[in-house]
Design a protein around this motif. Structure first.
Motif, mmCIF file in Angstrom:
data_model
loop_
_atom_site.group_PDB
_atom_site.id
_atom_site.type_symbol
_atom_site.label_atom_id
_atom_site.label_comp_id
_atom_site.label_asym_id
_atom_site.label_seq_id
_atom_site.Cartn_x
_atom_site.Cartn_y
_atom_site.Cartn_z
ATOM 1 N N SER A 26 0.855 -1.263 -0.025
ATOM 2 C CA SER A 26 -0.085 -0.129 0.082
ATOM 3 C C SER A 26 0.902 1.164 0.018
ATOM 4 O O SER A 26 1.708 1.375 0.947
ATOM 5 C CB SER A 26 -0.875 -0.062 1.350
ATOM 6 N N LEU A 27 0.804 2.196 -1.024
ATOM 7 C CA LEU A 27 1.431 3.301 -0.975
ATOM 8 C C LEU A 27 0.791 4.805 -1.406
ATOM 9 O O LEU A 27 -0.394 4.437 -2.295
ATOM 10 C CB LEU A 27 2.645 2.946 -1.949
ATOM 11 N N TYR A 28 1.216 5.720 -0.877
ATOM 12 C CA TYR A 28 0.885 7.048 -1.487
ATOM 13 C C TYR A 28 2.094 7.368 -2.455
ATOM 14 O O TYR A 28 3.275 7.532 -1.939
ATOM 15 C CB TYR A 28 0.861 8.151 -0.448
ATOM 16 N N ASP A 29 1.905 7.884 -3.461
ATOM 17 C CA ASP A 29 2.790 8.253 -4.679
ATOM 18 C C ASP A 29 2.184 9.606 -5.023
ATOM 19 O O ASP A 29 1.372 9.729 -5.727
ATOM 20 C CB ASP A 29 2.674 7.288 -5.994
ATOM 21 N N ALA A 30 2.929 10.720 -4.484
ATOM 22 C CA ALA A 30 2.722 12.048 -4.657
ATOM 23 C C ALA A 30 3.905 12.705 -5.278
ATOM 24 O O ALA A 30 4.775 12.523 -5.091
ATOM 25 C CB ALA A 30 2.146 12.851 -3.106
ATOM 26 N N GLY A 31 3.340 13.734 -6.127
ATOM 27 C CA GLY A 31 4.308 14.697 -6.547
ATOM 28 C C GLY A 31 4.647 14.337 -8.272
ATOM 29 O O GLY A 31 3.883 13.321 -8.766
ATOM 30 N N PRO A 32 5.240 15.247 -8.862
ATOM 31 C CA PRO A 32 5.613 14.831 -10.318
ATOM 32 C C PRO A 32 6.034 13.225 -10.644
ATOM 33 O O PRO A 32 7.133 13.040 -10.352
ATOM 34 C CB PRO A 32 6.533 16.046 -10.696
ATOM 35 N N LYS A 33 5.245 12.643 -11.453
ATOM 36 C CA LYS A 33 5.576 11.428 -11.910
ATOM 37 C C LYS A 33 6.935 11.300 -12.859
ATOM 38 O O LYS A 33 7.450 10.388 -12.870
ATOM 39 C CB LYS A 33 4.815 10.640 -12.515
ATOM 40 N N GLY A 61 4.668 19.802 -1.812
ATOM 41 C CA GLY A 61 4.253 21.481 -1.850
ATOM 42 C C GLY A 61 5.732 22.131 -2.440
ATOM 43 O O GLY A 61 5.444 23.095 -3.049
ATOM 44 N N TRP A 62 6.887 21.510 -2.170
ATOM 45 C CA TRP A 62 8.016 22.117 -2.839
ATOM 46 C C TRP A 62 8.438 21.519 -4.148
ATOM 47 O O TRP A 62 9.453 22.003 -4.720
ATOM 48 C CB TRP A 62 9.229 21.982 -1.659
ATOM 49 N N GLY A 63 7.518 20.719 -4.579
ATOM 50 C CA GLY A 63 7.790 20.137 -6.089
ATOM 51 C C GLY A 63 8.581 18.868 -6.097
ATOM 52 O O GLY A 63 8.876 18.391 -7.185
ATOM 53 N N TYR A 64 8.423 18.222 -5.125
ATOM 54 C CA TYR A 64 9.286 16.822 -4.988
ATOM 55 C C TYR A 64 8.316 15.689 -5.335
ATOM 56 O O TYR A 64 7.250 15.780 -4.761
ATOM 57 C CB TYR A 64 10.135 16.633 -4.022
ATOM 58 N N ARG A 65 8.701 14.507 -5.640
ATOM 59 C CA ARG A 65 8.089 13.519 -5.590
ATOM 60 C C ARG A 65 8.280 12.481 -4.395
ATOM 61 O O ARG A 65 9.485 12.322 -4.333
ATOM 62 C CB ARG A 65 8.308 12.739 -7.008
ATOM 63 N N VAL A 66 7.405 12.178 -3.755
ATOM 64 C CA VAL A 66 7.552 11.540 -2.388
ATOM 65 C C VAL A 66 6.444 10.098 -2.360
ATOM 66 O O VAL A 66 5.297 10.087 -2.707
ATOM 67 C CB VAL A 66 6.975 12.322 -1.396
ATOM 68 N N SER A 266 18.553 15.024 0.554
ATOM 69 C CA SER A 266 18.052 14.202 -0.659
ATOM 70 C C SER A 266 17.920 15.179 -1.956
ATOM 71 O O SER A 266 17.610 14.420 -2.984
ATOM 72 C CB SER A 266 16.860 13.533 -0.028
ATOM 73 N N PHE A 267 17.538 16.405 -1.610
ATOM 74 C CA PHE A 267 17.153 17.219 -2.927
ATOM 75 C C PHE A 267 18.124 18.554 -3.259
ATOM 76 O O PHE A 267 17.549 19.479 -2.266
ATOM 77 C CB PHE A 267 15.619 17.848 -2.753
ATOM 78 N N PRO A 268 19.042 18.228 -3.494
ATOM 79 C CA PRO A 268 19.933 19.622 -3.912
ATOM 80 C C PRO A 268 19.083 20.418 -4.785
ATOM 81 O O PRO A 268 18.130 19.968 -5.389
ATOM 82 C CB PRO A 268 21.077 18.830 -4.520
ATOM 83 N N SER A 269 19.740 21.395 -5.169
ATOM 84 C CA SER A 269 18.871 22.637 -5.729
ATOM 85 C C SER A 269 18.837 22.137 -7.275
ATOM 86 O O SER A 269 17.846 22.754 -7.865
ATOM 87 C CB SER A 269 20.053 24.030 -5.636
ATOM 88 N N THR A 270 19.699 21.213 -7.821
ATOM 89 C CA THR A 270 19.359 20.884 -9.049
ATOM 90 C C THR A 270 18.562 19.646 -9.126
ATOM 91 O O THR A 270 17.976 19.460 -10.328
ATOM 92 C CB THR A 270 20.709 20.244 -9.693
ATOM 93 N N PHE A 271 17.697 19.221 -8.346
ATOM 94 C CA PHE A 271 16.864 18.373 -7.910
ATOM 95 C C PHE A 271 15.636 18.859 -8.746
ATOM 96 O O PHE A 271 15.362 19.828 -8.463
ATOM 97 C CB PHE A 271 16.854 17.716 -6.757
ATOM 98 N N PRO A 272 14.763 17.916 -9.719
ATOM 99 C CA PRO A 272 14.777 16.631 -10.049
ATOM 100 C C PRO A 272 15.570 16.331 -11.146
ATOM 101 O O PRO A 272 15.662 15.308 -11.607
ATOM 102 C CB PRO A 272 13.265 16.307 -10.206
#
Length: 283
Positions: A26-33, A61-66, A266-272
Motif C-alpha cells: 500500500s503506498l501514497y505516490d505524490a508529486g511529479p511522476k 508542496g516544494w515540487g518533489y516526488r514522495v 536528498s534534494f539539492p538545488s538541481t533536483f529533480p
C-alpha cells in the motif's frame, strides 16, 4: 493530529508484485511522476503509510516526488528485499532515496546491501534506526511471534513508547501512532516484529558508496545510547542531524526540522534533473 486533508488529496494505491496475491503493498505516490529518483519512506513496526503524511504534504508542496509505503507480510529479510526490488521495477524506478524510521531504517540498509552489486539506493536517511537486531535481546523469540495473539504483540510494541509527561506535539504523535498500530492485524505485526528481531546485522562494506544521514534525538526514545553509538561507528562519514527532542516519532512531532534535513540531504538545488546528494554538513 489529523491527516484528513491529506487523505482527501493523496490517493492510496495497492500493488501486488509477488506471485502470492496476498502480499499487497500500500503506498501514497505524490508529486511529479516525471521525477525518476523520488524519496521513499519506510515506516517503523507500529506505522502505516500514513505516518509520513507531513513529509508527503511538505515535500510535494516544494515540487518533489514522495512515496510513502506500507509493506506486506514478509517473514524473512531477503524475501522483503526481493519484494521491494520488484516494487521498484513495477514503478520503473532505477534508483531512489530511502528514509527509514526504526525498522524501516534497518530494512532500508538491508535493501541497499541486497542490491550493492547493482545499486538501487542513492542515499539513506536513517531516523532513530539501528544496524544490529541483537540490541533488542529477542532473537531467541523472533520465530515465535507468529504464534502470539494480536493483543500481546501490540503490548510488546507499546512497551517501547515513551512513558511519563511529554509536550503536546509529542503526545499527539504517540496517540496517532497508537491509532495506526490498532489498524494492523496479527500477521502484519508478527511479521514486522520477526523482521525487527530475527538475528541479522548490516554489512557496511556492501553499502560504502551510499550517502548516509542519521537523524536521532537527545531525549527518550526506544533506541539506546549504545545502539546510536554503534550506528555512528558503522557510518563514520555519515551526516548527523540531532534533534533536542522528538522521542520515537520526530517526523510527526518535529516535522518542520525533519523535513528541512530531508530537503537538504536528498534534494539539492538541481533536483529533480539530477539525483546528486548535497554535501552540506548538518552538524
Amino acid at each position: 493530529m489529523d491527516p484528513l486533508g491529506y487523505r482527501s488529496n493523496v490517493f492510496l494505491f495497492q500493488i501486488i508484485v509477488d506471485d502470492d496475491d496476498s502480499k499487497v503493498w500500500s503506498l501514497y505516490d505524490a508529486g511529479p511522476k516525471s521525477i525518476r529518483c523520488p524519496i521513499i519512506f519506510l515506516p517503523p513496526v507500529s506505522g502505516t503509510a500514513e505516518v509520513f503524511f507531513q513529509q508527503v504534504l511538505a515535500l510535494t508542496g516544494w515540487g518533489y516526488r514522495v512515496i510513502s509505503l506500507q509493506y506486506p507480510v514478509y517473514w524473512d529479510l531477503m524475501e522483503f528485499c526481493d519484494g521491494f526490488r520488484k516494487l521498484l521495477d513495477h514503478l520503473q524506478l532505477d534508483k531512489v532515496h530511502l528514509f527509514g524510521a526504526s525498522l524501516g531504517g534497518f530494512l532500508a540498509q538491508k535493501f541497499a546491501e541486497f542490491t550493492h552489486k547493482s545499486p538501487r539506493v542513492h542515499s539513506l536517511i536513517l531516523c532513530n534506526s539501528f544496524s544490529d537486531t541483537s540490541i533488542f535481546n529477542q532473537t531467541w523469540t523472533a520465530n515465535s511471534f507468529w504464534l502470539m495473539p494480536a493483543f500481546l504483540l501490540k503490548k510488546i510494541v507499546l512497551g517501547n513508547f515513551a512513558k511519563g509527561p511529554v509536550d503536546p506535539k509529542m503526545a499527539d504523535a504517540i496517540d496517532f501512532m497508537v491509532d495506526r498500530l490498532e489498524t494492523l492485524n496479527q500477521s502484519e505485526l508478527a511479521s514486522r516484529l520477526t523482521l525487527n528481531c530475527q538475528n541479522s546485522y548490516v554489512e557496511p562494506h556492501k553499502i560504502k558508496d551510499v550517502a548516509v544521514t542519521i537523524i536521532d534525538v537527545f531525549d527518550q526514545s526506544a533506541l539506546s545510547l549504545e545502539a546510536k553509538e554503534e550506528m555512528y561507528k558503522l557510518y563514520p562519514n555519515a551526516r548527523r542531524a540531532h534533534l533536542k527532542t522528538g522521542g520515537n516519532f520526530p517526523y510527526l512531532c518535529r516535522s518542520a526540522e525533519v523535513n528541512l534535513y530531508i530537503q537538504v540531504d536528498s534534494f539539492p538545488s538541481t533536483f529533480p534533473s539530477s539525483c546528486r546528494f548535497n554535501n552540506k554538513d548538518l552538524l
